[in-house]
Design an enzyme around this catalytic site. Structure first.
Site, PDB file in Angstrom:
ATOM      1  CG  HIS A 279      -0.473  -0.012   2.527  1.00 53.48           C
ATOM      2  ND1 HIS A 279      -0.122   1.153   3.185  1.00 53.48           N
ATOM      3  CD2 HIS A 279      -0.237  -1.016   3.397  1.00 53.48           C
ATOM      4  CE1 HIS A 279       0.298   0.857   4.411  1.00 53.48           C
ATOM      5  NE2 HIS A 279       0.250  -0.460   4.559  1.00 53.48           N
ATOM      6  CG  ASP A 291       2.573   0.152   7.830  1.00 54.13           C
ATOM      7  OD1 ASP A 291       2.144  -0.479   6.843  1.00 54.13           O
ATOM      8  OD2 ASP A 291       1.848   0.523   8.762  1.00 54.13           O
ATOM      9  CD  GLU A 325      -3.343  -1.493   5.217  1.00 54.22           C
ATOM     10  OE1 GLU A 325      -3.557  -2.457   5.964  1.00 54.22           O
ATOM     11  OE2 GLU A 325      -2.748  -0.465   5.602  1.00 54.22           O
ATOM     12  CD  GLU A 326      -1.429   2.176   7.448  1.00 49.35           C
ATOM     13  OE1 GLU A 326      -2.190   1.724   8.318  1.00 49.35           O
ATOM     14  OE2 GLU A 326      -0.239   1.835   7.361  1.00 49.35           O
ATOM     15  CG  ASP A 353       1.018  -3.892   4.902  1.00 56.55           C
ATOM     16  OD1 ASP A 353       1.865  -3.074   5.314  1.00 56.55           O
ATOM     17  OD2 ASP A 353      -0.196  -3.800   5.147  1.00 56.55           O
ATOM     18  CG  HIS A 423       0.435   2.556  12.504  1.00 58.01           C
ATOM     19  ND1 HIS A 423      -0.771   1.994  12.889  1.00 58.01           N
ATOM     20  CD2 HIS A 423       0.664   2.101  11.242  1.00 58.01           C
ATOM     21  CE1 HIS A 423      -1.245   1.243  11.911  1.00 58.01           C
ATOM     22  NE2 HIS A 423      -0.382   1.292  10.891  1.00 58.01           N
TER      23      HIS A 423
END
Length: 467
Positions: A279, A291, A325-326, A353, A423
């Site tokens: 992503h 990520d 995606e997130e 991912d 994140h």
């Protein structure tokens, strides 16, 4: 001269055809480790563009950059697939402190969770109550929760070797905590960061209010693990503590973005599709290197490595860089929707991912018979220390493509350090190792090569890999 070059290309093609699978994988790994592009692409994506929150200017820069780089590879097709995505913005940096009953304040590190509303202007201060899960929260009832800030403090389970299992065991408090606390009249939610180590970095991530009416929606933020420990210890000594936090995030109107797609069209079965992807969007605190910048550049390099290694796929190979995606999965949903409308036969979908760390293997969502076939290739990967071939989940973005007959898979790197960065503000380029990233790209390419060569039909008695 042209005739000579043509002859050389024919000889190269013949040589590749005659190579054993062992030799072909060796070629792929050698090419990736000595002439890889994934690290160079990630450097630009991370350091020249940065965090790529859906709907942001950086996300659109990433779309244009990756499209241009795919076009340079001489693929048969490169295109953008439009998709509407949510646009949430963080606003000014969040601020929070713990206040004792004597008025002494202790500043702590927080960040708004993606999708959260803002606090009232100037912030919010209220008594805080600590809970471990939703059952404990509901047992307290509205009388004890109303008017309070709820502190969800369930840590990731440290004794689970599979860190994604530990993540799955506590992420519901981040995603649904504000919804559950809002139903009981809480005025805010603070959630312990999804992180296995103790540090000062708050980790963001998506949250949802479900169908909760606007009047019951409350601001939600993550607190660093060090500060979660501090808050919990202080509450053990003083139940009358108050917590203050201020955040100015907001949800704006949806905007148009794109999935980025490139294709090598198959020479024998062009209507059978194999895809690799990651992503393109990321959270905004770091630059999204692990990520999922890593997964995107590895997937791009799969197609380049096939071409560089002289492999001419029988089936059509696509790279898909999914958007959103997130905080919505809009890109994956749109891609699967269009594929279904066109009647495209996606026989195999591979997602990266889980960070750019050392590859360990793959997990496969498929039938037992097909898995037995894929597992028979395991010996080819042993020289590269790839031992993990297991049935299980694949990935969020390839999940919508799953049918009863096809295969969805996920690259499985070593995950022990992944949630140190996930994140958070330290998900940055310097935390990605070039060699590990390139090993992952080679590992993905090798699996795609084998799937393309042998297909996904259950293994027959006369079908054997070429050692």
């Amino acid at each position: 001269m042209k005739q000579f070059l043509g002859l050389m290309l024919l000889l190269l093609a013949a040589n590749i055809q005659a190579q054993s699978d062992t030799e072909t994988l060796r070629t792929i790994y050698t090419t990736s480790l000595t002439n890889g592009k994934s690290y160079e692409w990630l450097d630009y994506l991370s350091n020249q563009i940065g965090g790529r929150l859906s709907g942001s200017l950086n996300a659109e820069k990433a779309v244009q950059y990756t499209k241009e780089e795919l076009e340079k590879l001489g693929l048969d097709k490169v295109w953008l697939q439009p998709v509407m995505v949510p646009k949430w913005v963080r606003g000014t940096k969040e601020y929070a402190f713990i206040e004792s009953n004597t008025g002494v304040t202790t500043t702590v590190n927080i960040c708004a969770l993606g999708g959260s509303i803002a606090t009232p202007f100037g912030g919010i201060k209220a008594p805080v109550i600590e809970v471990q899960d939703f059952d404990e929260l509901k047992a307290m009832g509205k009388e004890k929760v109303s008017g309070k800030i709820v502190f969800f403090n369930r840590p990731m389970q440290a004794d689970l070797i599979q860190t994604f299992e530990a993540y799955g065991g506590c992420v519901n408090q981040r995603y649904s905590g504000a919804m559950e606390a809002g139903k009981l009249g809480a005025v805010g939610v603070i959630v312990r960061s999804m992180n296995l180590r103790l540090d000062d970095l708050p980790h963001t991530g998506s949250m949802s209010y479900g169908d909760l009416p606007n009047s019951q929606r409350i601001p939600s933020a993550a607190i660093s693990t060090n500060d979660a420990e501090k808050l919990s210890s202080m509450l053990a000594l003083d139940k009358n503590l108050k917590f203050f936090f201020n955040q100015t995030c907001q949800q704006l109107k949806e905007v148009q973005s794109y999935n980025v797609i490139g294709e090598i069209t198959g020479s024998e079965y062009p209507n059978e599709y194999i895809i690799v992807g990651g992503h393109l969007d990321s959270w905004d605190l770091g630059d999204g290197s692990h990520d999922d910048g890593a997964g995107c550049v590895q997937s791009m390099d799969v197609l380049r490595l096939l071409k560089e290694s002289g492999i001419k796929p029988k089936r059509s190979i696509r790279v898909v860089l999914f958007m959103n995606e997130e905080n919505g999965l809009r890109g994956a949903t749109k891609y699967a929707e269009v594929a279904k409308q066109k009647g495209e036969n996606h026989i195999f979908s591979l997602e990266s991912d889980a960070g750019g760390f050392t590859p360990r293997g793959f997990s496969f969502d498929c039938s037992d018979a097909v898995f037995n076939k894929i597992e028979s290739w395991k010996s080819l990967f042993k020289p590269y220390l790839i031992h993990y071939f297991e049935q299980g989940g694949s990935g969020a973005d390839v999940g919508p493509l799953k049918t009863e007959t096809n295969v969805c898979a996920g690259l499985r790197p070593d995950s022990q350090r992944y949630f140190d960065h996930h994140h958070a503000a330290n998900d940055t380029f310097e935390h990605v190792n070039k060699r590990e990233l390139e090993l992952g790209a080679a590992t993905m390419t090798s699996l795609v090569y084998l799937i393309d060569k042998y297909g996904i039909s259950p293994i027959s008695n006369n079908e054997k890999i070429k050692d």
